[in-house]
Scaffold this motif. Structure first.
Motif, PDB file in Angstrom:
ATOM      1  N   VAL A 127       0.779  -1.360  -0.042  1.00 42.58           N
ATOM      2  CA  VAL A 127      -0.069   0.086   0.055  1.00 42.58           C
ATOM      3  C   VAL A 127       0.744   1.272  -0.035  1.00 42.58           C
ATOM      4  N   LEU A 128       0.423   2.253  -0.712  1.00 41.69           N
ATOM      5  CA  LEU A 128       1.084   3.433  -0.823  1.00 41.69           C
ATOM      6  C   LEU A 128      -0.065   4.582  -0.520  1.00 41.69           C
ATOM      7  N   VAL A 129       0.292   5.541   0.572  1.00 36.25           N
ATOM      8  CA  VAL A 129      -0.609   6.768   0.703  1.00 36.25           C
ATOM      9  C   VAL A 129       0.233   7.869   0.223  1.00 36.25           C
ATOM     10  N   ALA A 130      -0.426   8.258  -1.083  1.00 34.98           N
ATOM     11  CA  ALA A 130       0.192   9.552  -1.424  1.00 34.98           C
ATOM     12  C   ALA A 130      -0.744  10.610  -1.130  1.00 34.98           C
ATOM     13  N   TYR A 131      -0.179  11.987  -0.950  1.00 33.20           N
ATOM     14  CA  TYR A 131      -1.120  13.029  -0.586  1.00 33.20           C
ATOM     15  C   TYR A 131      -0.466  14.465  -0.999  1.00 33.20           C
ATOM     16  N   PHE A 132      -1.265  15.241  -1.163  1.00 33.91           N
ATOM     17  CA  PHE A 132      -1.005  16.697  -1.379  1.00 33.91           C
ATOM     18  C   PHE A 132      -1.883  17.346  -0.544  1.00 33.91           C
ATOM     19  N   SER A 133      -1.048  18.265   0.511  1.00 35.11           N
ATOM     20  CA  SER A 133      -1.745  18.902   1.605  1.00 35.11           C
ATOM     21  C   SER A 133      -1.226  20.219   1.693  1.00 35.11           C
ATOM     22  N   ARG A 134      -2.041  21.212   1.811  1.00 29.73           N
ATOM     23  CA  ARG A 134      -1.579  22.778   1.841  1.00 29.73           C
ATOM     24  C   ARG A 134      -1.458  23.050   3.493  1.00 29.73           C
ATOM     25  N   SER A 135      -2.613  22.651   4.196  1.00 32.22           N
ATOM     26  CA  SER A 135      -2.846  23.070   5.549  1.00 32.22           C
ATOM     27  C   SER A 135      -2.467  21.933   6.608  1.00 32.22           C
ATOM     28  N   THR A 175      -3.443   0.771   7.653  1.00 34.45           N
ATOM     29  CA  THR A 175      -2.975  -0.275   6.755  1.00 34.45           C
ATOM     30  C   THR A 175      -1.539  -0.750   6.727  1.00 34.45           C
ATOM     31  N   GLY A 176      -0.735   0.114   7.559  1.00 33.50           N
ATOM     32  CA  GLY A 176       0.730  -0.305   7.379  1.00 33.50           C
ATOM     33  C   GLY A 176       1.268   0.283   6.118  1.00 33.50           C
ATOM     34  N   GLY A 177       0.667   1.146   5.268  1.00 33.85           N
ATOM     35  CA  GLY A 177       1.188   1.407   4.264  1.00 33.85           C
ATOM     36  C   GLY A 177       2.460   2.415   4.250  1.00 33.85           C
ATOM     37  N   ASP A 178       3.009   2.748   3.157  1.00 29.68           N
ATOM     38  CA  ASP A 178       4.091   3.826   2.891  1.00 29.68           C
ATOM     39  C   ASP A 178       3.501   5.040   2.581  1.00 29.68           C
ATOM     40  N   MET A 179       4.211   6.293   3.162  1.00 23.78           N
ATOM     41  CA  MET A 179       3.723   7.595   2.874  1.00 23.78           C
ATOM     42  C   MET A 179       4.446   8.087   1.724  1.00 23.78           C
ATOM     43  N   PHE A 180       3.911   9.085   0.823  1.00 19.85           N
ATOM     44  CA  PHE A 180       4.635   9.835  -0.095  1.00 19.85           C
ATOM     45  C   PHE A 180       3.843  11.140  -0.116  1.00 19.85           C
ATOM     46  N   GLU A 181       4.665  12.302   0.157  1.00 21.40           N
ATOM     47  CA  GLU A 181       3.843  13.611  -0.006  1.00 21.40           C
ATOM     48  C   GLU A 181       4.174  14.065  -1.613  1.00 21.40           C
ATOM     49  N   ILE A 182       3.098  14.263  -2.044  1.00 25.89           N
ATOM     50  CA  ILE A 182       3.253  14.822  -3.521  1.00 25.89           C
ATOM     51  C   ILE A 182       3.210  16.549  -3.084  1.00 25.89           C
ATOM     52  N   GLN A 183       4.687  16.880  -3.657  1.00 23.01           N
ATOM     53  CA  GLN A 183       4.859  18.232  -3.503  1.00 23.01           C
ATOM     54  C   GLN A 183       5.365  19.066  -5.068  1.00 23.01           C
ATOM     55  N   VAL A 184       4.857  20.258  -5.106  1.00 23.65           N
ATOM     56  CA  VAL A 184       5.134  21.016  -6.298  1.00 23.65           C
ATOM     57  C   VAL A 184       6.551  21.493  -6.181  1.00 23.65           C
ATOM     58  N   ALA A 185       7.224  21.694  -7.374  1.00 19.59           N
ATOM     59  CA  ALA A 185       8.486  22.045  -7.583  1.00 19.59           C
ATOM     60  C   ALA A 185       8.621  23.572  -7.283  1.00 19.59           C
ATOM     61  N   LYS A 186       7.653  24.294  -7.528  1.00 12.90           N
ATOM     62  CA  LYS A 186       7.496  25.909  -7.374  1.00 12.90           C
ATOM     63  C   LYS A 186       6.382  25.709  -6.201  1.00 12.90           C
ATOM     64  N   PRO A 187       6.605  26.068  -4.788  1.00  8.99           N
ATOM     65  CA  PRO A 187       5.633  25.979  -3.851  1.00  8.99           C
ATOM     66  C   PRO A 187       4.651  27.125  -4.042  1.00  8.99           C
ATOM     67  N   TYR A 188       3.377  26.827  -3.589  1.00 13.75           N
ATOM     68  CA  TYR A 188       2.186  27.672  -3.865  1.00 13.75           C
ATOM     69  C   TYR A 188       2.496  28.829  -2.720  1.00 13.75           C
ATOM     70  N   PRO A 189       1.967  30.186  -2.833  1.00 13.13           N
ATOM     71  CA  PRO A 189       1.986  31.122  -1.846  1.00 13.13           C
ATOM     72  C   PRO A 189       1.463  30.510  -0.657  1.00 13.13           C
ATOM     73  N   GLU A 190       2.008  30.928   0.466  1.00  6.05           N
ATOM     74  CA  GLU A 190       1.582  30.696   1.735  1.00  6.05           C
ATOM     75  C   GLU A 190       0.285  31.458   2.239  1.00  6.05           C
TER      76      GLU A 190
END
Length: 187
Positions: free
Chosen positions: A31-39, A53-68
């Motif tokens: 299992v892979l748990v991929a996510y994109f989260s701003r807040s 689930t015992g899955g692995d985590m992967f954070e989806i990140q953009v190369a150019k970050p969004y404004p805070e």
């Protein structure tokens, strides 16, 4: 009498072994748990899924970050949606082929998923995998978040997504657990 007891023990052990094997068959799926989260809300749900689930985590990140700043971020997101953009991602899942079940989480941005999710989905051959969305929102609900998601997973199999208000994400473990049991991904 002694032979009968031994036979009963063997039957019990065999039955137990079959039960253990049946439980492991669902746990054998990687299992892979991929996510994109701003807040952090979508990350909270991703953490629940990973822990259950015992899955692995992967954070989806953009190369150019969004404004805070929130309003500036929403304007960039709106423009990306209007342009049907595919923002460049900062990193990739190196071993995507090894996963059987892939959860993909994101917030509702402008009635659908953020454009980096499309970049992520279109970066891999998901054929034969089970790809499951989960979404947080700030009051907008589901809108097109799951309908649009399914359009972009190619020949992967999709299951019912999970939706929750961002304000409830950190305490949503019981709801996430119930959803995963309903999908027969945990017992």
């Amino acid at each position: 009498m002694k032979t009968r007891i031994i036979s009963l023990i063997v039957i019990a052990m065999t039955t137990l072994g079959m039960n253990v094997q049946a439980q492991n068959s669902s746990a054998d799926k990687k299992v892979l748990v991929a996510y994109f989260s701003r807040s952090g809300n979508t990350r909270a749900v991703a953490d629940h899924i990973k822990n259950l689930t015992g899955g692995d985590m992967f954070e989806i990140q953009v190369a150019k970050p969004y404004p805070e700043e929130y309003h500036a971020c929403t304007e960039v997101a709106k423009k990306e949606k209007e342009d049907n953009a595919r923002p460049t991602l900062k990193n990739k899942v190196e071993n995507m082929a090894s996963y059987d079940v892939i959860f993909v989480g994101y917030p509702n941005w402008w009635g659908t998923m953020p454009m980096p999710i499309l970049t992520f989905l279109e970066s891999y051959d998901l054929s034969g995998k089970v790809v499951i969305p989960f979404c947080t929102h700030g009051g907008g609900g589901e809108q097109n978040c799951f309908k649009d998601f399914v359009k972009h997973i190619g020949k992967a199999d999709s299951k019912k997504g999970f939706l929750i208000s961002g304000g409830q994400a950190s305490s949503a473990r019981p709801q996430v657990e119930s959803w995963l049991k309903g999908l027969k991904l945990i017992q």
